[in-house]
Scaffold this active site. Structure first.
Site, short mmCIF file in Angstrom:
data_model
loop_
_atom_site.label_atom_id
_atom_site.label_comp_id
_atom_site.label_asym_id
_atom_site.label_seq_id
_atom_site.Cartn_x
_atom_site.Cartn_y
_atom_site.Cartn_z
N GLU A 139 0.87 -1.17 0.00
CA GLU A 139 0.00 0.00 0.00
C GLU A 139 0.91 1.22 0.00
O GLU A 139 1.73 1.38 0.91
CB GLU A 139 -0.90 0.01 1.23
CG GLU A 139 -1.85 1.19 1.27
CD GLU A 139 -2.34 1.49 2.66
OE1 GLU A 139 -2.38 2.69 3.02
OE2 GLU A 139 -2.68 0.54 3.39
N CYS A 174 -3.50 7.42 5.27
CA CYS A 174 -3.43 7.05 3.86
C CYS A 174 -4.73 7.34 3.14
O CYS A 174 -4.77 7.37 1.91
CB CYS A 174 -3.05 5.58 3.72
SG CYS A 174 -3.99 4.48 4.78
#
Length: 530
Positions: free
Chosen positions: A265, A302
């Protein structure tokens, strides 16, 4: 508990012999004790050898024993009490209330995977019974299950010292799948990592698991990380961090004689689309919600809303004015590390110096070390479409508003977006048709689409997708949050014409684990164990 500054290789405490790292109190820039000497290639070799030796025994533990183990990890983490919260607060600057919530999420996640393991659905058992009389050719007896991929290397994240770190989602899902784990601790919170690592090691011992099921390594440079990814016994990698870091690990994994998957990620600016009726009816409320999401945790999520897309007009002007008023009252917040603060300042400076963007408003200037000041910028759609630099992630409380002159420009902007973790749609009933027309494009762009909410906050549950097309992640087919995360660390094996006595328990004809199987093309009605 006294912190030792040592690594954990299986059940052994091991001192490193490479350059040491210290935790840093980001509020003061003061170095914290103890020092954590880095590991070497030899330490990686030891941890990987133990993990490989543990694999076959661990992947065949009973479902109940493995679930008990995951629950034991959660209990051991909770037993650390205030010591864990205090150390994490000192190393990250995150408020204790936030860390308490994150600890709860971490333990909830472990218990969620325990429930998943017990249910056994992830084994995806498929049975096609033999048909010896079939013409023109008989059919063999064929049975399929999922097995653990192998030892997994996990790299802790900077912004979630508990939920995406030593015992976070990658570790929990890999252990649930039956994979031993070797964790490289993040340098931003080494003491927190040691505390959690020791809790996990205690659970390994208490539950009688093979000692190689878990190891924890430290390292200040690339040596440990690249050695881990390159070791032939490591069969997959879980990573949360920067695009540059993720791409380096992917490159190392693909350069191996046996390439392996890296589930990374990496980067997302999480666009927010403000549709006309919603903007007209509630510009003030949207501005308040936007600023609250943008500045949450100093913007170090994020899923932070780093891009807003809307059509020009009085309603957007009202939204921008309300946003400016909200931003200007926001105090600067301590960021996780000096490095993250410096990167954020560089990203904001680049936007401020970009002739295609102008500042809408900034938050209050901070006093003290590593205080991130919130910023909102604005640009025109034509500039955004022609300047790829405007899509760069600024990891922190900074966002860019893209003003579009038409619905067609909105479509062009969405079509040019990179892959994202999330896309948010703020709409009212009058906006539904326009939203429907954009949905196919948005589905191509993100792993999670949400309506009339804000992307910060990732629910730990079965249906959650925390993933998306590159560069949000390295594999758009997967998620790092939710029970589907276990699928990353499994592979199918088919058993043909095996005697029943030789079959694993999940595939035996009598179905002793009471699994809901796909039997001769029909899904069995219920789990017989319920």
């Amino acid at each position: 508990m006294t912190l030792t500054g040592h690594m954990l290789i299986g059940q052994h405490t091991v001192a490193g012999n490479r350059a040491a790292i210290h935790g840093i109190n980001p509020a003061t820039n003061a170095a914290l004790e103890p020092a954590y000497a880095g590991g070497s290639a030899e330490h990686v070799e030891q941890a990987c050898a133990l993990a490989w030796a543990a694999l076959d025994a661990y992947r065949e533990t009973t479902l109940s024993a493995r679930a008990d183990f995951l629950e034991s990890i959660a209990a051991e983490i909770e037993a650390l009490g205030d010591e864990l919260i205090n150390r994490a607060h000192t190393e990250t600057g995150l408020p204790p209330a936030r860390l308490l919530g994150e600890r709860g999420r971490t333990c909830q996640q472990l218990r969620m995977f325990a429930r998943t393991v017990r249910a056994g659905e992830w084994l995806d058992v498929r049975v096609d019974n033999a048909q010896p009389q079939r013409q023109p050719l008989p059919r063999s007896d064929l049975r399929q299950r999922q097995i653990a991929l192998g030892p997994v290397a996990v790299f802790g994240a900077s912004n979630f010292p508990l939920a995406f770190s030593v015992a976070g989602g990658d570790t929990a899902s890999a252990l649930a799948a039956g994979c031993p784990v070797v964790v490289k601790a993040h340098s931003a919170h080494p003491g927190t990592s040691e505390l959690v690592g020791r809790a996990l090691a205690r659970a390994v011992k208490a539950c009688g698991m093979p000692e190689g099921v878990f190891s924890l390594l430290y390292g200040s440079g690339r040596e440990v990380g690249i050695a881990l990814v390159s070791d032939p016994r490591i069969k997959a990698v879980g990573f949360t961090g920067s695009r540059a870091g993720g791409l380096a690990l992917i490159q190392a994994a693909q350069a191996r004689p046996e390439p392996i998957p890296v589930y990374a990620e990496m980067s997302s600016i999480n666009p927010v689309l403000l549709f006309p009726a919603a903007l007209q009816n509630r510009a003030q409320a949207l501005a308040e919600g936007f600023v609250g999401s943008l500045t949450l945790g100093a913007g170090q999520f994020c899923t932070n809303p780093g891009l807003v897309i809307a059509r020009k007009g009085p309603a957007l002007d009202e939204f921008m004015a309300a946003t400016a008023k909200c931003i200007e009252t926001r105090a600067a917040q301590t960021m996780l590390t000096p490095g993250i603060y410096n990167a954020y300042e560089s990203a904001v400076k680049a936007l401020a110096e970009n002739a295609s963007a102008r500042i809408v408003a900034a938050g209050q200037i901070g006093t003290g070390a590593n205080r991130g000041q919130a910023h909102v910028f604005v640009t025109q759609a034509a500039n955004f479409l022609s300047d790829h630099n405007l899509q760069a992630e600024a990891f922190g409380a900074a966002s860019l508003i893209v003003q579009c002159s038409s619905d067609d420009e909105i479509r062009q902007v969405t079509e040019q977006l990179e892959g994202q973790l999330t896309v948010t749609l703020h709409l009212d009933d009058a906006d539904l048709e326009q939203a429907r027309s954009l949905l196919p494009t948005l589905e191509h762009k993100a792993g999670r689409l949400l309506v009339n909410g804000w992307p910060t906050g990732v629910e730990v549950c079965d249906a959650m997708v925390h993933g998306g097309p590159f560069p949000a992640t390295s594999d758009a087919r997967t998620t790092s949050v939710g029970t589907a995360a276990i699928l990353r660390f499994l592979r199918p094996v088919c058993y043909q014409d095996f005697p029943d006595s030789l079959l694993p328990a999940a595939l035996k004809q009598a179905n002793p684990l009471h699994l809901r199987r796909l039997l001769d093309g029909q899904r069995e009605a219920s789990n017989h164990g319920e």
